[in-house]
Each structure stands twice: as structure tokens, then as C-alpha cells.
Design a protein around this motif. Structure first.
Motif, PDB file in Angstrom:
ATOM      1  N   ASN A   1       3.752   6.859  16.456  1.00 57.50           N
ATOM      2  CA  ASN A   1       4.542   7.747  16.505  1.00 57.50           C
ATOM      3  C   ASN A   1       4.858   7.777  15.647  1.00 57.50           C
ATOM      4  OD1 ASN A   1       6.309   8.784  18.817  1.00 57.50           O
ATOM      5  ND2 ASN A   1       6.371   7.978  19.667  1.00 57.50           N
TER       6      ASN A   1
ATOM      7  N   ASN B   1      -7.589 -10.239  -1.129  1.00 56.91           N
ATOM      8  CA  ASN B   1      -6.401  -9.819  -1.860  1.00 56.91           C
ATOM      9  C   ASN B   1      -5.809  -8.583  -1.172  1.00 56.91           C
ATOM     10  OD1 ASN B   1      -4.600 -10.118  -4.060  1.00 56.91           O
ATOM     11  ND2 ASN B   1      -5.599  -8.405  -5.093  1.00 56.91           N
ATOM     12  N   TYR B   2      -4.503  -8.599  -0.886  1.00 60.00           N
ATOM     13  CA  TYR B   2      -3.865  -7.505  -0.156  1.00 60.00           C
ATOM     14  C   TYR B   2      -2.812  -6.808  -1.006  1.00 60.00           C
ATOM     15  CZ  TYR B   2      -5.956  -9.496   4.052  1.00 60.00           C
ATOM     16  OH  TYR B   2      -6.834  -9.968   4.980  1.00 60.00           O
ATOM     17  N   ARG B   3      -2.593  -5.547  -0.685  1.00 60.24           N
ATOM     18  CA  ARG B   3      -1.477  -4.787  -1.261  1.00 60.24           C
ATOM     19  C   ARG B   3      -0.754  -4.084  -0.124  1.00 60.24           C
ATOM     20  NH1 ARG B   3      -2.248  -0.037  -5.672  1.00 60.24           N
ATOM     21  NH2 ARG B   3      -3.675   0.720  -4.068  1.00 60.24           N
ATOM     22  N   VAL B   4       0.565  -4.231  -0.071  1.00 64.84           N
ATOM     23  CA  VAL B   4       1.368  -3.641   0.989  1.00 64.84           C
ATOM     24  C   VAL B   4       2.108  -2.422   0.443  1.00 64.84           C
ATOM     25  CG1 VAL B   4       3.137  -4.039   2.726  1.00 64.84           C
ATOM     26  CG2 VAL B   4       1.708  -5.931   1.958  1.00 64.84           C
ATOM     27  N   THR B   5       2.047  -1.323   1.171  1.00 63.21           N
ATOM     28  CA  THR B   5       2.746  -0.101   0.797  1.00 63.21           C
ATOM     29  C   THR B   5       3.604   0.370   1.967  1.00 63.21           C
ATOM     30  OG1 THR B   5       0.929   0.585  -0.662  1.00 63.21           O
ATOM     31  CG2 THR B   5       2.490   2.297   0.026  1.00 63.21           C
ATOM     32  N   ILE B   6       4.875   0.657   1.691  1.00 60.49           N
ATOM     33  CA  ILE B   6       5.762   1.245   2.695  1.00 60.49           C
ATOM     34  C   ILE B   6       5.717   2.754   2.528  1.00 60.49           C
ATOM     35  CG2 ILE B   6       8.111   1.370   3.591  1.00 60.49           C
ATOM     36  CD1 ILE B   6       8.598  -1.410   2.407  1.00 60.49           C
ATOM     37  N   LEU B   7       5.404   3.460   3.596  1.00 60.71           N
ATOM     38  CA  LEU B   7       5.268   4.917   3.563  1.00 60.71           C
ATOM     39  C   LEU B   7       6.561   5.588   4.001  1.00 60.71           C
ATOM     40  CD1 LEU B   7       1.729   5.163   5.185  1.00 60.71           C
ATOM     41  CD2 LEU B   7       2.291   5.366   2.758  1.00 60.71           C
ATOM     42  N   ASP B   8       6.877   6.702   3.356  1.00 63.66           N
ATOM     43  CA  ASP B   8       8.121   7.426   3.640  1.00 63.66           C
ATOM     44  C   ASP B   8       7.911   8.348   4.835  1.00 63.66           C
ATOM     45  OD1 ASP B   8      10.635   8.459   3.552  1.00 63.66           O
ATOM     46  OD2 ASP B   8      10.384   9.550   1.673  1.00 63.66           O
ATOM     47  N   SER B   9       7.726   7.748   5.988  1.00 60.74           N
ATOM     48  CA  SER B   9       7.496   8.506   7.217  1.00 60.74           C
ATOM     49  C   SER B   9       8.346   7.922   8.338  1.00 60.74           C
ATOM     50  CB  SER B   9       6.021   8.467   7.615  1.00 60.74           C
ATOM     51  OG  SER B   9       5.839   9.001   8.921  1.00 60.74           O
ATOM     52  N   PRO B  10       8.969   8.782   9.163  1.00 59.50           N
ATOM     53  CA  PRO B  10       9.748   8.282  10.297  1.00 59.50           C
ATOM     54  C   PRO B  10       8.875   7.842  11.462  1.00 59.50           C
ATOM     55  CG  PRO B  10       9.770  10.670  10.310  1.00 59.50           C
ATOM     56  CD  PRO B  10       9.043  10.258   9.048  1.00 59.50           C
ATOM     57  N   LEU B  11       7.578   8.178  11.426  1.00 56.30           N
ATOM     58  CA  LEU B  11       6.684   7.762  12.494  1.00 56.30           C
ATOM     59  C   LEU B  11       6.563   6.246  12.524  1.00 56.30           C
ATOM     60  CD1 LEU B  11       3.793  10.357  11.975  1.00 56.30           C
ATOM     61  CD2 LEU B  11       5.673  10.475  13.619  1.00 56.30           C
TER      62      LEU B  11
ATOM     63  N   ASN C   1      -5.751  -2.725   1.419  1.00 51.29           N
ATOM     64  CA  ASN C   1      -4.506  -1.957   1.396  1.00 51.29           C
ATOM     65  C   ASN C   1      -3.918  -1.917   2.803  1.00 51.29           C
ATOM     66  OD1 ASN C   1      -4.157  -0.888  -1.367  1.00 51.29           O
ATOM     67  ND2 ASN C   1      -6.124   0.085  -0.968  1.00 51.29           N
ATOM     68  N   ILE C   2      -2.687  -2.366   2.952  1.00 55.68           N
ATOM     69  CA  ILE C   2      -1.990  -2.340   4.234  1.00 55.68           C
ATOM     70  C   ILE C   2      -0.793  -1.409   4.106  1.00 55.68           C
ATOM     71  CG2 ILE C   2      -0.696  -3.690   5.931  1.00 55.68           C
ATOM     72  CD1 ILE C   2      -2.336  -6.103   5.188  1.00 55.68           C
ATOM     73  N   TYR C   3      -0.590  -0.583   5.133  1.00 57.98           N
ATOM     74  CA  TYR C   3       0.482   0.411   5.115  1.00 57.98           C
ATOM     75  C   TYR C   3       1.365   0.246   6.343  1.00 57.98           C
ATOM     76  CZ  TYR C   3      -2.924   2.424   1.913  1.00 57.98           C
ATOM     77  OH  TYR C   3      -3.814   2.598   0.881  1.00 57.98           O
ATOM     78  N   VAL C   4       2.665   0.280   6.114  1.00 57.74           N
ATOM     79  CA  VAL C   4       3.620   0.343   7.209  1.00 57.74           C
ATOM     80  C   VAL C   4       4.600   1.466   6.896  1.00 57.74           C
ATOM     81  CG1 VAL C   4       3.465  -2.087   7.848  1.00 57.74           C
ATOM     82  CG2 VAL C   4       5.146  -1.384   6.155  1.00 57.74           C
ATOM     83  N   THR C   5       5.042   2.168   7.907  1.00 57.98           N
ATOM     84  CA  THR C   5       6.005   3.238   7.699  1.00 57.98           C
ATOM     85  C   THR C   5       7.429   2.695   7.778  1.00 57.98           C
ATOM     86  OG1 THR C   5       6.079   3.752  10.061  1.00 57.98           O
ATOM     87  CG2 THR C   5       4.440   4.931   8.718  1.00 57.98           C
ATOM     88  N   ARG C   6       8.349   3.399   7.153  1.00 56.81           N
ATOM     89  CA  ARG C   6       9.752   3.009   7.278  1.00 56.81           C
ATOM     90  C   ARG C   6      10.214   3.140   8.720  1.00 56.81           C
ATOM     91  NH1 ARG C   6      12.761   7.702   7.612  1.00 56.81           N
ATOM     92  NH2 ARG C   6      11.918   9.567   6.574  1.00 56.81           N
ATOM     93  N   GLY C   7       9.597   4.053   9.477  1.00 55.45           N
ATOM     94  CA  GLY C   7       9.928   4.171  10.894  1.00 55.45           C
ATOM     95  C   GLY C   7       9.622   2.896  11.645  1.00 55.45           C
ATOM     96  N   LEU C   8       8.521   2.234  11.291  1.00 57.56           N
ATOM     97  CA  LEU C   8       8.180   0.958  11.926  1.00 57.56           C
ATOM     98  C   LEU C   8       9.200  -0.108  11.554  1.00 57.56           C
ATOM     99  CD1 LEU C   8       4.718  -0.639  12.312  1.00 57.56           C
ATOM    100  CD2 LEU C   8       6.577  -1.991  11.361  1.00 57.56           C
ATOM    101  N   LEU C   9       9.613  -0.123  10.285  1.00 51.92           N
ATOM    102  CA  LEU C   9      10.569  -1.140   9.851  1.00 51.92           C
ATOM    103  C   LEU C   9      11.906  -0.999  10.565  1.00 51.92           C
ATOM    104  CD1 LEU C   9       9.871  -1.204   6.003  1.00 51.92           C
ATOM    105  CD2 LEU C   9       9.009  -2.753   7.756  1.00 51.92           C
ATOM    106  N   THR C  10      12.316   0.222  10.875  1.00 54.24           N
ATOM    107  CA  THR C  10      13.589   0.390  11.581  1.00 54.24           C
ATOM    108  C   THR C  10      13.498  -0.059  13.029  1.00 54.24           C
ATOM    109  OG1 THR C  10      13.140   2.694  12.246  1.00 54.24           O
ATOM    110  CG2 THR C  10      14.209   2.349  10.105  1.00 54.24           C
TER     111      THR C  10
END
Length: 474
Positions: free
Chosen positions: A13, A80-90, A100-109
Motif C-alpha cells: 500500500n 554489498n547493499y545500499r538502502v534507500t528510503i523512498l518519499d512515498s506514503p505507501l 539495492n533495497i528500498y523502503v518507503t517512509r510509509g513503511l517506517l511510520t
């Protein structure tokens, strides 16, 4: 979404990104003068499609620290990994085969402690170490080759149609099994790294509750069908995650590190970027377009980016507000009658003025729906409002007109007052309850339910005095 190298998509989501010193296992974005790492083009495209990088030093540092702790416990500590936080509420997370690993700010909240984040990140690392994206890509390539043989060599389009139908289910099932395997591997990895192995299950429970709340609130579920086609049901994943954790250790084992996690996400943005439009209850405000609009009572609104959408009465009423560029000389009544809703015949249109702006209203009819149409011109932009109902109803028409008349320019002071919602931490007093803290939320719709989900609280669960909890505020 898909990119050339394939994604392992999983979880659905005033901050700046200044990450910590690099470590051997977590790589920052490469400097401009260096050679780009593999998959850099796909990385840039993916970041752009998700609203860019979300810049939060504390959250970025925490995510990188967690990955640094997980890597030695993983099946492939050489990656070797790189983490990126995406500016998405999903609420989403995914990985590229390049690390490359991506997490959204929505997941962090939504997550509530470090072990939950570790469960998510370990799951993504499992997709990489198990070569899931590459395996799926190979299966799709083989399927495409067989399809071409059916069509072009055997010249049997019916066989190809049957084959494509069967293979779609095979690929979907293949992806679902990959998700379950990544859950198992991820839980094992996070436990080896010293985290609570039950963190993954708790996060999946929160995800399930958040998804159900979104549906109950009438939020648009445009990607739900495709997501469910390739992902096992959340309840199935929760049950398996609990079983996998029990095989490792009893509850209470491993680190949760809740306080560190909460400190890292304190102040992180929650919900949509207000620059793309902001919904507060029934009121929609768009600072870039400079307009405000109030929907009728009872509508649950969702700002999709392309349009403001709403539903009411269990789906018997629907609303859409969007904006189009139109020549200033083009008559608005002709525009309403031009057939911009497929399969709908416009029965009547009338020119008028609303809040000092040229406008037109009309009525159109389809096979099953009646559409009340409105258009207001502000400078070169025409704002279109549609409310659809099953049957003609003067009360609904009046409701539509009242809502259309609420659309107006915002004052400069109103534009400046628009601020993003953020996660803030509050400490519960002995007299606090979920209801009293939910009352502090800057959310008018289902605030108590959202407060419980944000804090991993079940129905009827009380607060712990002195404990910190997440609330949404301006």
C-alpha cells in the motif's frame, strides 16, 4: 512495478539525508566522479517513480545500521547493499538483484520497533540472496519463448491463448512461494543477528490491519488486485512467520530496541506530500494549484495524484475532482458536452458563475449511472467535478451544487498554512487511554483505529504509563 533487472516487491500500500560513515556492507550513493554501480539507471528510474529519496538522517542511519548487522548473519555475507528510503506514503519495500533495497517512509511510520524493520530488511535481502528476481525473469523469458513458438512456428493462436492463461497462474504462484520463502529466510537471518524473530509477524499483522482499515475507509485500492495476484494473503504470511519464529526461540527472545526505533522516526512525514494536494476530513487543498474544495458529508476521500476520488453510501455515490488545461476561448458548456466520460450522453448544460469564476454545470446519463457535472475555469485551468449516483435525485444534485460552490482560490495565508503531517512521540500518563491520545491526532477520519494500528495495539489493549506512542500531528 517492474524495471529491466526485475524487482522483489514485498510489503504492500525539513529532514535531509546525511548518512553515517560508509561500512563494507552498506554503500551510499556513488559520488558523481565515480563509476556508477550496476543497476544505477534502474535505481534512478525507480526512485523517481516513487517520489524521490526521502531525506531523514536518523532513519537512514538506523536502516543502514540494521543492514550492517544483518549481513554477517545472512546466507551471502559477501553481498554489498545500499538502502534507500523512498518519499512515498505507501507501505512498501522491495529489492533489486544488484543489492539495492528500498523502503518507503510509509513503511517506517507503520513499524514499531527495530526488530520489525529488521524483519522487513532481512526479507528483502533474502530475495537477493535467493536470486528470486532473476529466477522469475528466467521463467517469464522461457514462457515468452514457448508462446512465440505456438504463435509463429506452430501457428496455433488458441494453444497460445491457453498457454498464456496457464502460465500467468504459474508465475503468480511462483512469486507467492518466493514471498513465503523470503519470509522464512528473513526470520532466520534476523534471529541470527540478535533481533526478536517475532518482529516480522508483528509487522505483517500491522500491515494487515492497515490494509483492512483502508478498505473500510473507502480508500482506492487500484493496485490491490495485481498485488494479491503475486503475494500470499497477509494472514497466511503472519501464521507462517509465527511458526518460523517458534522454531527458533520462544517469545521474548532477541532485541526489539523500540526506543531507538521511535527516536529515529520521530518527525518523519506521514501521509501524502501536501505539495500534491492535501486531504483533511472533507476538505481538499492544493497549494500548487491554489484551490480548496469541500466534499459532501459522508464521502471518504483519496488523493490519487491524478485526481481527488471519493466514495459514499457503500459505493452507491462516487466523486471525482481533477484539473485540465483548456483554451480560455473554449466555452465551458461545450466542454461539458464534449463526451469526456466514455459511454455517457450529456443531457443538459448551463453556463453560470461560481465565486466570480466562469463555470458550467450539467447532467449526463450512462447505462447504470447518472452524472452531475461541473466545470470552473480559474485562469487557464479548468477544474472538473463529477458526482455519480445510481438514480436521479434532487437532494444529491443540490449536494453536488453546494460542493461545487465550495471550490475557490486559496488566500496566500491559507497556502502558507499548509504543512505536512508528521509522526510525533507522546509519553502516556497514568490517566491516558488510546482514546485520549487518539484525540491528539490531526486526523478526523478513524483517528482511534489509526492510532491503534500505528502503535501495534489490539482492540481493548491499554497503554503503559511512561511508554512513548506515535501520534500524527502537524
Amino acid at each position: 512495478m517492474s524495471v529491466a533487472l526485475g524487482l522483489g516487491g514485498c510489503v504492500i500500500n525539513p529532514n535531509s539525508r546525511e548518512g553515517p560513515d560508509t561500512t563494507p556492507v552498506v554503500s551510499p550513493a556513488p559520488p558523481a566522479a565515480t563509476t556508477a554501480r550496476p543497476g544505477e539507471r534502474e535505481h534512478r528510474r525507480l526512485v523517481a517513480s516513487f517520489g524521490g529519496v526521502y531525506r531523514s538522517p536518523a532513519a537512514q542511519r538506523l536502516a543502514e545500521d540494521v543492514v550492517s548487522r544483518l549481513v554477517p548473519a545472512s546466507d551471502r555475507p559477501d553481498i554489498n547493499y545500499r538502502v534507500t528510503i523512498l518519499d512515498s506514503p505507501l507501505v512498501n519495500a522491495f529489492a533489486l538483484p544488484t543489492g539495492n533495497i528500498y523502503v518507503t517512509r510509509g513503511l517506517l511510520t507503520l513499524a514499531n520497533d527495530t526488530s520489525e524493520l529488521a524483519g522487513v530488511l532481512a526479507h528483502e535481502m533474502a530475495h537477493v540472496t535467493a536470486n528470486h528476481a532473476l529466477a522469475r525473469d528466467e521463467l517469464e523469458k522461457r514462457s515468452d519463448l514457448i508462446s512465440k513458438v505456438n504463435t509463429h512456428v506452430l501457428k496455433d493462436p488458441e494453444a497460445d491463448k491457453t498457454f498464456r492463461s496457464n502460465v500467468q497462474g504459474t508465475i503468480a504462484g511462483f512469486s507467492r512461494e518466493q514471498e513465503l520463502e523470503a519470509d522464512r529466510i528473513g526470520i532466520r537471518t534476523s534471529a541470527r543477528a540478535g533481533y526478536d524473530p517475532y518482529g516480522a509477524a508483528r509487522f505483517l499483522e500491522a500491515l494487515d490491519a492497515s490494509t483492512r482499515l483502508g478498505r473500510a475507509g473507502g480508500q482506492q485500492q487500484g493496485t490491490a488486485a495485481s498485488f494479491m495476484a503475486t503475494h500470499p494473503g497477509t494472514q497466511q504470511r503472519v501464521s507462517q512467520a509465527v511458526r518460523a519464529a517458534r522454531e527458533i526461540a520462544p517469545p521474548g527472545t532477541g532485541s526489539r530496541d523500540r526506543q531507538t526505533y521511535l527516536a529515529a522516526i520521530d518527525g518523519i512525514s506521514w501521509g501524502e506530500d501536501p505539495g500534491n494536494g492535501q486531504v483533511r476530513g472533507r476538505v481538499f487543498r492544493h497549494p500548487l494549484l491554489g484551490i480548496t474544495f469541500t466534499a459532501p458529508e459522508g464521502f471518504a476521500l483519496d488523493n490519487s495524484g491524478q485526481a481527488l476520488l471519493g466514495v459514499a453510501n457503500g459505493g452507491e455515490l462516487a466523486l471525482r475532482l481533477d484539473a485540465v488545461e483548456l483554451d480560455t476561448a473554449a466555452p465551458l458548456d461545450k466542454f461539458l458536452a464534449s463526451g469526456w466520460i466514455n459511454g455517457v450522453t450529456t443531457e443538459s448544460t448551463t453556463l453560470t458563475t461560481i465565486n466570480g469564476q466562469p463555470a458550467a454545470v450539467g447532467v449526463a446519463r450512462g447505462q447504470e449511472w447518472v452524472f452531475y457535472l461541473g466545470a470552473i475555469r480559474i485562469d487557464k485551468t479548468v477544474f472538473r467535478l463529477v458526482i455519480a449516483t445510481r438514480q436521479p435525485d434532487p437532494a444529491i444534485q443540490n449536494m453536488f451544487l453546494t460542493s461545487l460552490e465550495s471550490l475557490r482560490r486559496m488566500t496566500p495565508a491559507e497556502v502558507r498554512a499548509i504543512r505536512p503531517l508528521r509522526i510525533r512521540l507522546v509519553t502516556a500518563s497514568p490517566t491516558d487511554t488510546p482514546e485520549t491520545l487518539a484525540a491528539q491526532m490531526a486526523i478526523s477520519s478513524m483517528a482511534l483505529e489509526r492510532f491503534r494500528i500505528l502503535n501495534g495495539l489490539r482492540q481493548g489493549q491499554s497503554l503503559t504509563p511512561g511508554e512513548r506512542y506515535k501520534v500524527v500531528s502537524e
